[in-house]
Motif scaffolding. Structure first.
Motif, PDB file in Angstrom:
ATOM      1  N   MET A  73      29.051  -6.744  19.866  1.00  0.00           N
ATOM      2  CA  MET A  73      30.053  -7.308  19.781  1.00  0.00           C
ATOM      3  C   MET A  73      30.328  -7.821  18.494  1.00  0.00           C
ATOM      4  N   ARG A  74      29.072  -8.208  17.804  1.00  0.00           N
ATOM      5  CA  ARG A  74      29.419  -8.516  16.458  1.00  0.00           C
ATOM      6  C   ARG A  74      29.768  -7.546  15.497  1.00  0.00           C
ATOM      7  N   ILE A  75      29.445  -6.537  15.828  1.00  0.00           N
ATOM      8  CA  ILE A  75      29.724  -5.127  14.737  1.00  0.00           C
ATOM      9  C   ILE A  75      31.361  -5.018  15.157  1.00  0.00           C
ATOM     10  N   ASN A  76      31.670  -4.847  16.286  1.00  0.00           N
ATOM     11  CA  ASN A  76      32.974  -4.857  16.775  1.00  0.00           C
ATOM     12  C   ASN A  76      33.958  -5.951  16.092  1.00  0.00           C
ATOM     13  N   ALA A  77      33.652  -7.181  15.952  1.00  0.00           N
ATOM     14  CA  ALA A  77      34.034  -8.023  15.525  1.00  0.00           C
ATOM     15  C   ALA A  77      34.356  -7.907  14.021  1.00  0.00           C
ATOM     16  N   MET A  78      33.235  -7.489  13.453  1.00  0.00           N
ATOM     17  CA  MET A  78      33.321  -7.227  11.880  1.00  0.00           C
ATOM     18  C   MET A  78      33.981  -6.234  11.703  1.00  0.00           C
ATOM     19  N   GLY A  79      34.244  -5.329  12.461  1.00  0.00           N
ATOM     20  CA  GLY A  79      35.411  -4.073  12.025  1.00  0.00           C
ATOM     21  C   GLY A  79      36.799  -4.657  11.985  1.00  0.00           C
ATOM     22  N   LEU A  80      36.997  -5.505  13.369  1.00  0.00           N
ATOM     23  CA  LEU A  80      38.215  -5.906  13.401  1.00  0.00           C
ATOM     24  C   LEU A  80      38.669  -7.043  12.412  1.00  0.00           C
ATOM     25  N   GLU A 101      40.127 -19.873  13.505  1.00  0.00           N
ATOM     26  CA  GLU A 101      39.334 -20.980  13.824  1.00  0.00           C
ATOM     27  C   GLU A 101      38.217 -21.109  12.808  1.00  0.00           C
ATOM     28  N   THR A 102      37.360 -19.941  12.454  1.00  0.00           N
ATOM     29  CA  THR A 102      36.074 -19.747  11.764  1.00  0.00           C
ATOM     30  C   THR A 102      36.150 -18.618  10.656  1.00  0.00           C
ATOM     31  N   ASP A 103      35.570 -18.783   9.635  1.00  0.00           N
ATOM     32  CA  ASP A 103      34.974 -17.609   9.172  1.00  0.00           C
ATOM     33  C   ASP A 103      33.832 -16.778   9.370  1.00  0.00           C
ATOM     34  N   ASP A 104      32.915 -17.340  10.267  1.00  0.00           N
ATOM     35  CA  ASP A 104      31.862 -16.872  10.583  1.00  0.00           C
ATOM     36  C   ASP A 104      32.014 -15.775  11.538  1.00  0.00           C
ATOM     37  N   VAL A 105      31.301 -14.629  11.251  1.00  0.00           N
ATOM     38  CA  VAL A 105      31.536 -13.211  11.912  1.00  0.00           C
ATOM     39  C   VAL A 105      30.609 -13.529  13.175  1.00  0.00           C
ATOM     40  N   ASP A 106      29.706 -14.063  13.016  1.00  0.00           N
ATOM     41  CA  ASP A 106      28.915 -14.255  14.141  1.00  0.00           C
ATOM     42  C   ASP A 106      29.420 -14.891  15.254  1.00  0.00           C
ATOM     43  N   ARG A 107      30.015 -16.012  14.898  1.00  0.00           N
ATOM     44  CA  ARG A 107      31.043 -16.862  15.935  1.00  0.00           C
ATOM     45  C   ARG A 107      32.194 -16.036  16.482  1.00  0.00           C
ATOM     46  N   ILE A 108      32.717 -15.125  15.631  1.00  0.00           N
ATOM     47  CA  ILE A 108      33.974 -14.353  15.946  1.00  0.00           C
ATOM     48  C   ILE A 108      33.273 -13.170  17.123  1.00  0.00           C
ATOM     49  N   GLY A 109      32.273 -12.928  16.798  1.00  0.00           N
ATOM     50  CA  GLY A 109      31.728 -12.073  17.743  1.00  0.00           C
ATOM     51  C   GLY A 109      31.273 -12.727  19.058  1.00  0.00           C
ATOM     52  N   ASP A 110      30.885 -13.821  19.229  1.00  0.00           N
ATOM     53  CA  ASP A 110      30.573 -14.731  20.361  1.00  0.00           C
ATOM     54  C   ASP A 110      32.034 -14.773  21.238  1.00  0.00           C
ATOM     55  N   ILE A 111      32.848 -15.198  20.282  1.00  0.00           N
ATOM     56  CA  ILE A 111      34.260 -15.741  20.917  1.00  0.00           C
ATOM     57  C   ILE A 111      34.973 -14.260  21.532  1.00  0.00           C
ATOM     58  N   LEU A 112      34.719 -13.306  20.721  1.00  0.00           N
ATOM     59  CA  LEU A 112      35.406 -11.975  21.468  1.00  0.00           C
ATOM     60  C   LEU A 112      34.181 -11.493  22.629  1.00  0.00           C
ATOM     61  N   ALA A 113      33.106 -11.638  22.577  1.00  0.00           N
ATOM     62  CA  ALA A 113      32.347 -11.400  23.632  1.00  0.00           C
ATOM     63  C   ALA A 113      32.673 -12.258  24.928  1.00  0.00           C
ATOM     64  N   THR A 114      32.910 -13.376  24.830  1.00  0.00           N
ATOM     65  CA  THR A 114      32.916 -14.260  25.925  1.00  0.00           C
ATOM     66  C   THR A 114      34.354 -13.748  26.412  1.00  0.00           C
ATOM     67  N   GLN A 115      35.400 -13.883  25.456  1.00  0.00           N
ATOM     68  CA  GLN A 115      36.882 -13.645  26.125  1.00  0.00           C
ATOM     69  C   GLN A 115      37.023 -12.175  26.849  1.00  0.00           C
ATOM     70  N   VAL A 116      36.241 -11.184  26.554  1.00  0.00           N
ATOM     71  CA  VAL A 116      36.527 -10.070  27.126  1.00  0.00           C
ATOM     72  C   VAL A 116      35.447  -9.656  28.183  1.00  0.00           C
ATOM     73  N   SER A 117      34.648 -10.752  28.549  1.00  0.00           N
ATOM     74  CA  SER A 117      33.381 -10.357  29.522  1.00  0.00           C
ATOM     75  C   SER A 117      34.148 -10.248  30.953  1.00  0.00           C
TER      76      SER A 117
END
Ligand SMILES: [Zn+2]
Length: 325
Positions: free
Chosen positions: A282-289, A244-260
Motif C-alpha cells: 500500500m505504500r507503493i500504491n500510495a507513492m504512485g497516487l 494532512e501529511t507529506d509523509d508517504v508512509d503515513r499516506i500508505g497507512d491511511i490508504l490501507a486502513t480506509q480500504v481494508s
C-alpha cells in the motif's frame, strides 16, 4: 489457452503467463527472470520446446510481467517479442527501467523479487499500439491501448474466444480471495486514463477477463464496475491524506486502513490476502497516487506570465515526498 503459474516469489496463483495454442504458439507475459525455470518447464509440459514458440507478448514492461523477457527470448530464439511502442525501447535497453524499479522497491527487494533483467535483441522487437493485430496463423490477438496503470499498457483480445487479457489494467484479482484491488505504483499512474481504459475493456470484452494476477474471471461487468469505483476511491483517499501529511508512509497507512473494508466479505476464510502486497504494498500504491496528484496539479497550474512575476513556485513531487522516477 492455458495459464502457466510462474510461481513468482515462490507463491502459487500470484503471477501467470498464458500459452495460446495456435498455428504460431504465443506466450502472453513471461514473469520475472527469477521464475523463468517454472515457465520453461510449463511450456515443455505443454509440448513447446525452444524452437516452437513463435511469439512472446507482454501487456507492459513492469518486471513482474516482463522482467524475464530478455532471458526467455534468448532461450526461444524464434519468438518475436511484442510490446507497446512506448515500452519497446526499455526492453532493448533496460537500464532506465531497472533504475526506476530500484527507486520503488530498493535494490535488495528488487533482486529477491525479480532477478536480473536482460535486454531483448532489438531486431526481434515489434512495437504495437491501439488497433494492431498480432497474427498467430489460425487466430489473432487484437491490441487495445489501455493506459492508466502504466502509460505503455496494452490489453489483448483473443479472436477465437473473445477472452481479454487485462494485464494490470483493472488491478489484481486473486482467484481464491476474489477481491479486486487497484495496482497504482509509480511512475506513471493516471486515474482518468485507467477508468477510461476499464470502460473500454468492459465494452470490448467477451465472456472472460484473463488477469495476469491471476487467472480467468467471468463476472466481466461486475468486475469492471468494482475496478473503476475502487480506482476513484483510492485516488480520493490519497488526495485527502495529502492535505494532512507529506509523509508517504503515513499516506500508505491511511490508504490501507480506509480500504481494508474491501476484504471484509471474504477475509478470514483462510485465503492468503498477503499475496496482494508482494509486489505492490500500500505504500507503493500510495507513492504512485501521490505522484499522480502532484503531476496533475503541475499540469493545471497556469504558466507564469510577464504580468504576474510573483506567481507562486510550483510544488514538485519531491516537495510532497513523491518519487521522481
Ligand atoms: Zn504492472
Amino acid at each position: 489457452m492455458v495459464a502457466i503459474d510462474t510461481m513468482m516469489a515462490a507463491r502459487a496463483q500470484l503471477t501467470s503467463a498464458y500459452l495460446l495454442h495456435a498455428d504460431e504458439p504465443a506466450l502472453i507475459e513471461t514473469g520475472p527472470s527469477n521464475s523463468l525455470a517454472n515457465v520453461i518447464e510449463g511450456l515443455a509440459q505443454l509440448g513447446i520446446g525452444p524452437d516452437d514458440l513463435a511469439h512472446i507478448v507482454v501487456t507492459h514492461i513492469h518486471l513482474d510481467h516482463a522482467g524475464g523477457v530478455g532471458r526467455l527470448s534468448a532461450r526461444f530464439p524464434k519468438a518475436t517479442v511484442w510490446v507497446h511502442d512506448r515500452g519497446a525501447p526499455h526492453l532493448a535497453h533496460p537500464a532506465k527501467l531497472v533504475a526506476s524499479a530500484t527507486r520503488v522497491y530498493g535494490e535488495q527487494r528488487l533482486h529477491e523479487l525479480f532477478g536480473p533483467v536482460d535486454p531483448v535483441d532489438p531486431k526481434r522487437l515489434r512495437p504495437v499500439s491501439e488497433g494492431d493485430r498480432i497474427r498467430l496463423g489460425d487466430r489473432t490477438l487484437d491490441v487495445m491501448y489501455t493506459p492508466g496503470h502504466a502509460s505503455h499498457h496494452i490489453s489483448l483480445v483473443d479472436s477465437e474466444t473473445g477472452a481479454l487479457f487485462t494485464g494490470d489494467a483493472l488491478g489484481i484479482h486473486l482467484p481464491d480471495v476474489r477481491v479486486l484491488r487497484p495496482a497504482t505504483p509509480p511512475p506513471d499512474v493516471d486515474v482518468e486514463l485507467a477508468v477510461n481504459s476499464i470502460e473500454r475493456i468492459r465494452r470490448r470484452a467477451g465472456p472472460v477477463l484473463m488477469f495476469s494476477h491471476f487467472g480467468p474471471v467471468d463476472e466481466v461487468d461486475e468486475l469492471c464496475t468494482v475496478a473503476a469505483r475502487r480506482w476513484k476511491r483510492w485516488a480520493g483517499i490519497v488526495r485527502e491524506a495529502m492535505d494532512e501529511t507529506d509523509d508517504v508512509d503515513r499516506i500508505g497507512d491511511i490508504l490501507a486502513t480506509q480500504v481494508s473494508d474491501e476484504f471484509e466479505p471474504v477475509a478470514g476464510q483462510g485465503a492468503d490476502t498477503g499475496r496482494y502486497e508482494v509486489f505492490g504494498s500500500m505504500r507503493i500504491n500510495a507513492m504512485g497516487l501521490v505522484r499522480y496528484w502532484n503531476k496533475r496539479a503541475e499540469r493545471e497550474q497556469p504558466a507564469p506570465t510577464p504580468a504576474s512575476p510573483g506567481a507562486p513556485p510550483h510544488r514538485t513531487p519531491e516537495d510532497r515526498g513523491g518519487r521522481s522516477s
